[in-house]
Write an enzyme that holds these catalytic residues in place. Structure first.
Site, PDB file in Angstrom:
ATOM      1  N   ARG A  15      52.066  18.778 -24.732  1.00 28.13           N
ATOM      2  CA  ARG A  15      52.785  19.320 -25.912  1.00 28.13           C
ATOM      3  C   ARG A  15      52.585  20.863 -26.402  1.00 28.13           C
ATOM      4  NH1 ARG A  15      49.503  14.788 -29.132  1.00 28.13           N
ATOM      5  NH2 ARG A  15      48.213  14.715 -27.447  1.00 28.13           N
ATOM      6  N   GLN A  72      39.096  15.342 -12.216  1.00 27.92           N
ATOM      7  CA  GLN A  72      39.598  14.010 -12.444  1.00 27.92           C
ATOM      8  C   GLN A  72      41.037  14.049 -12.004  1.00 27.92           C
ATOM      9  OE1 GLN A  72      40.816  13.404 -16.579  1.00 27.92           O
ATOM     10  NE2 GLN A  72      40.611  11.161 -16.307  1.00 27.92           N
ATOM     11  N   THR A  78      40.750   9.203 -21.405  1.00 29.90           N
ATOM     12  CA  THR A  78      39.401   9.814 -22.050  1.00 29.90           C
ATOM     13  C   THR A  78      38.321   9.263 -21.466  1.00 29.90           C
ATOM     14  OG1 THR A  78      39.996   8.867 -24.085  1.00 29.90           O
ATOM     15  CG2 THR A  78      40.347  11.094 -23.912  1.00 29.90           C
ATOM     16  N   GLY A 139      42.998   9.129 -34.414  1.00 34.96           N
ATOM     17  CA  GLY A 139      42.458   7.810 -34.383  1.00 34.96           C
ATOM     18  C   GLY A 139      41.756   7.293 -35.766  1.00 34.96           C
ATOM     19  N   GLU A 154      43.790   3.693 -32.413  1.00 31.76           N
ATOM     20  CA  GLU A 154      44.928   5.090 -32.218  1.00 31.76           C
ATOM     21  C   GLU A 154      45.938   4.856 -33.022  1.00 31.76           C
ATOM     22  OE1 GLU A 154      44.412   7.969 -30.640  1.00 31.76           O
ATOM     23  OE2 GLU A 154      42.106   6.818 -30.565  1.00 31.76           O
ATOM     24  N   ASN A 376      38.564  74.818 -27.898  1.00 35.23           N
ATOM     25  CA  ASN A 376      39.686  74.528 -28.542  1.00 35.23           C
ATOM     26  C   ASN A 376      41.124  74.240 -27.943  1.00 35.23           C
ATOM     27  OD1 ASN A 376      40.972  74.784 -31.611  1.00 35.23           O
ATOM     28  ND2 ASN A 376      42.119  75.647 -30.412  1.00 35.23           N
ATOM     29  N   ALA A 422      49.783  81.581 -25.575  1.00 33.14           N
ATOM     30  CA  ALA A 422      50.662  80.655 -25.745  1.00 33.14           C
ATOM     31  C   ALA A 422      51.644  80.381 -24.559  1.00 33.14           C
ATOM     32  CB  ALA A 422      51.414  80.851 -26.950  1.00 33.14           C
TER      33      ALA A 422
HETATM   34  C1  UD1 Z   1      41.978  11.865 -28.865  1.00 34.88           C
HETATM   35  C2  UD1 Z   1      41.418  10.513 -29.544  1.00 34.88           C
HETATM   36  C3  UD1 Z   1      41.463  10.361 -30.985  1.00 34.88           C
HETATM   37  C4  UD1 Z   1      41.011  11.527 -31.675  1.00 34.88           C
HETATM   38  C5  UD1 Z   1      41.525  12.838 -31.179  1.00 34.88           C
HETATM   39  C6  UD1 Z   1      40.908  13.854 -31.950  1.00 34.88           C
HETATM   40  C7  UD1 Z   1      41.239   8.964 -27.380  1.00 34.88           C
HETATM   41  C8  UD1 Z   1      42.035   8.057 -27.112  1.00 34.88           C
HETATM   42  N1  UD1 Z   1      41.749   9.351 -28.680  1.00 34.88           N
HETATM   43  O1  UD1 Z   1      43.186  11.877 -29.033  1.00 34.88           O
HETATM   44  O2  UD1 Z   1      41.086   9.147 -31.449  1.00 34.88           O
HETATM   45  O3  UD1 Z   1      41.303  11.175 -33.052  1.00 34.88           O
HETATM   46  O4  UD1 Z   1      41.351  12.881 -29.775  1.00 34.88           O
HETATM   47  O5  UD1 Z   1      41.159  15.177 -31.141  1.00 34.88           O
HETATM   48  O6  UD1 Z   1      40.411   9.577 -26.992  1.00 34.88           O
HETATM   49  N2  UD1 Z   1      41.451  14.407 -21.435  1.00 34.88           N
HETATM   50  C9  UD1 Z   1      41.081  14.423 -19.797  1.00 34.88           C
HETATM   51  N3  UD1 Z   1      41.615  13.398 -19.184  1.00 34.88           N
HETATM   52  C10 UD1 Z   1      42.516  12.335 -19.579  1.00 34.88           C
HETATM   53  C11 UD1 Z   1      42.794  12.341 -20.808  1.00 34.88           C
HETATM   54  C12 UD1 Z   1      42.466  13.368 -21.738  1.00 34.88           C
HETATM   55  O7  UD1 Z   1      40.144  15.102 -19.701  1.00 34.88           O
HETATM   56  O8  UD1 Z   1      42.739  11.602 -18.452  1.00 34.88           O
HETATM   57  C13 UD1 Z   1      41.127  15.418 -22.367  1.00 34.88           C
HETATM   58  C14 UD1 Z   1      42.091  16.342 -22.647  1.00 34.88           C
HETATM   59  O9  UD1 Z   1      42.016  17.471 -21.910  1.00 34.88           O
HETATM   60  C15 UD1 Z   1      41.614  16.704 -24.226  1.00 34.88           C
HETATM   61  C16 UD1 Z   1      40.918  15.432 -24.377  1.00 34.88           C
HETATM   62  O10 UD1 Z   1      40.513  14.656 -23.461  1.00 34.88           O
HETATM   63  O11 UD1 Z   1      40.778  17.850 -24.080  1.00 34.88           O
HETATM   64  C17 UD1 Z   1      41.519  14.460 -25.561  1.00 34.88           C
HETATM   65  O12 UD1 Z   1      42.782  14.219 -24.996  1.00 34.88           O
HETATM   66  P1  UD1 Z   1      44.170  14.423 -25.848  1.00 34.88           P
HETATM   67  O13 UD1 Z   1      45.245  13.602 -25.222  1.00 34.88           O
HETATM   68  O14 UD1 Z   1      44.374  15.379 -26.532  1.00 34.88           O
HETATM   69  O15 UD1 Z   1      43.778  13.226 -26.869  1.00 34.88           O
HETATM   70  P2  UD1 Z   1      44.474  12.862 -28.408  1.00 34.88           P
HETATM   71  O16 UD1 Z   1      45.965  12.199 -28.363  1.00 34.88           O
HETATM   72  O17 UD1 Z   1      44.115  14.170 -29.276  1.00 34.88           O
HETATM   73 CA    CA Z   2      43.824  16.451 -28.866  1.00 36.25          CA
END
Ligand code: UD1
Ligand code: CA
Length: 454
Positions: A15, A72, A78, A139, A154, A376, A422
């Site tokens: 995004r 990863q 997450t 969430g 979520e 100067n 000058a």
């Molecule tokens: C997540 C939470 C949500 C919370 C919100 C707050 C989950 C499922 N949801 O949603 O409940 O309210 O954050 O900010 O956790 N990332 C990885 N590997 C992955 C996916 C994500 O390292 O496979 C990292 C991303 O880089 C990021 C973080 O995890 O820094 C959160 O991921 P993001 O996709 O931003 O989650 P949200 O949709 O914001």
């Molecule tokens: Ca996020």
């Protein structure tokens, strides 16, 4: 008790619509990631484990040896991200502080509170929640009739009633390590998104009848998470307000904090006044009692005490005490202005030292030069330091008087007490106490110097 932070930073940040990994986007001059790591240091000094994926190499390069990076690949959510820390941390830590790298405003003391709560919790983990009117896609925290946390739902799967819930999941959790690793393996793939959600870990604990503690935060601002550039600008504004406030409480005056832009990490001494539209960037240190701005940009520079910098641009410069410069002056890399130097309008200095009390009033370029004390520099003086191939130095002695519109063709030396007429074009070294005029300038007579004390 050993507490190790695990920072999830592998997501693509789709995004953001950017080629730069999300966590490296800057906020007040430092990547988001820097802000989170800085805050985590308050909770624990253990080396953090950072889960990297998209832009892994760039993120790793940025982190250097300040963190342990784990890849990863592919990014399956997450929970899957947190799982990547297991091989490194299993049996090596008591608590694991998991957080998302896109929450740069979370404060150190908030992480501290979360850790403290978990220390006293008999259950497997504590999490951070916030009460806010605007859910921002977070969430929702579902609680049971007895008030204990039941689940995180979520937004896209939430029922209309659940969407009304004002308590949100911030994205910071403190786990008992031994419980965490096994629980992560039990989280099932989300059928809709095909990802493993860390938030599902709440239901696992609830099923086992283990208490989950929630630290309820009320500062909505601190929990701004960054998913788009709109969020990034909101977070930038919030961070700027925080930084400015801290400086003001430490004795810095700001006529208009809203138009004063200070990077994280900049140091400013007491009784310095910042005028509107001043930008202090990078590795900049400013002493006491200065007046900076308005309309001034300073980057990677050091300024002593009692200086005045008016409508000027400085980069990689060093100012000692009582320097007075501007309006419309420019210092570039390696400009060193010693005490009591005066630099007026439309001057540029690069890779040069101006010793104590040098005066350079108007329209000059000084490059690769050393200017002796009290000399100067007349209006329109130019050091012609570049012949198209190489740069050459100009050395000007003390108590020299450079006449208006003098061209100093480098390499060149002017002795102490020398003087140019000058419009002189000086191509040959000038002896002490000698006046040169003309084009190219030639010696015409020997001078009596007035101040010969140094
Ligand atoms: C997540 C939470 C949500 C919370 C919100 C707050 C989950 C499922 N949801 O949603 O409940 O309210 O954050 O900010 O956790 N990332 C990885 N590997 C992955 C996916 C994500 O390292 O496979 C990292 C991303 O880089 C990021 C973080 O995890 O820094 C959160 O991921 P993001 O996709 O931003 O989650 P949200 O949709 O914001
Ligand atoms: Ca996020």
């Amino acid at each position: 008790m050993k507490i190790t932070p695990v920072l999830l930073a592998a997501g693509q940040g789709t995004r953001m619509k950017s080629d730069v990994p999300k966590v490296l986007h800057p906020l007040c001059g430092k990547p988001m990631l820097w802000h989170v790591l800085q805050a985590l240091k308050f909770a624990t000094t253990e080396t953090p484990v950072v889960i990297v994926g998209h832009g892994a190499q760039e993120v790793k390069n940025y982190l250097g040896d300040t963190a342990e990076c784990v890849l990863q690949e592919p990014q399956l959510g997450t929970a899957h991200a947190a799982m990547q820390a297991e091989p490194i941390l299993r049996d090596k830590t008591d608590l694991v502080l998991v957080t998302y790298a896109d929450m740069p405003l979370l404060r150190g003391k908030t992480f501290q509170r979360l850790v403290e709560t978990q220390r006293l919790n008999s259950g497997p983990f504590s999490l951070l929640t916030v009460i806010a009117d605007d859910p921002r896609g977070f969430g929702r925290i579902v609680r049971k009739a007895d008030g204990t946390v039941e689940a995180i739902v979520e937004e896209y799967v939430a029922t209309p009633e659940q969407r009304e819930i004002k308590e949100l999941n911030v994205g910071a959790y403190c786990f008992k390590a031994e419980w965490l690793w096994d629980a992560l393996h039990r989280i099932e793939k989300n059928p809709k998104k095909g990802e493993y959600y860390l938030t599902d870990i709440v239901e696992l604990a609830v099923k086992e009848d283990l208490p989950v503690q929630a630290v309820v935060h009320d500062d909505f601002i601190e929990t701004i998470g960054i998913n788009t550039r709109v969020h990034l600008s909101e977070a930038e504004a919030a961070m700027r307000t925080r930084i400015n406030r801290e400086h003001m409480l430490n004795g810095v005056s700001m006529m208009d904090p809203a138009s004063t832009y200070i990077d994280a990490g900049v140091k400013i001494g007491q009784d310095t006044t910042l005028m509107p539209n001043t930008y202090l960037h990078g590795n900049t240190e400013i002493g006491e009692g200065n007046v900076i701005g308005p309309n001034t940009i300073i980057r990677d520079s050091r300024i002593g005490n009692r200086c005045k910098v008016l409508v000027s641009v400085l980069e990689g410069a060093l100012l000692e005490d009582d320097v007075d410069m501007g309006p419309f002056a420019r210092l570039r890399k390696g400009a060193h202005l010693k005490s009591h130097v005066h630099m007026g309008n439309f001057g540029e200095v690069k890779d040069s030292t101006l010793h104590e009390g040098v005066k350079m009033g108007h329209f000059s370029y000084i490059g690769n030069a050393t200017i002796g004390a009290r000399t100067n520099i007349g209006a329109g003086t130019i050091t012609a330091n570049y012949d198209g191939e190489k740069k050459s130095p100009t050395e000007i002695g003390e108590d020299v008087f450079i006449g208006s519109d003098t061209m100093l063709v480098a390499p060149l030396k002017l002795g102490d007490g020398a003087r140019t007429g000058a419009g002189a074009v000086v191509t040959k070294n000038v002896a002490d106490d000698t006046l040169v005029v003309g084009m190219p300038a030639r010696a015409i007579r020997k001078l009596e110097r007035k101040s010969k004390d140094k």
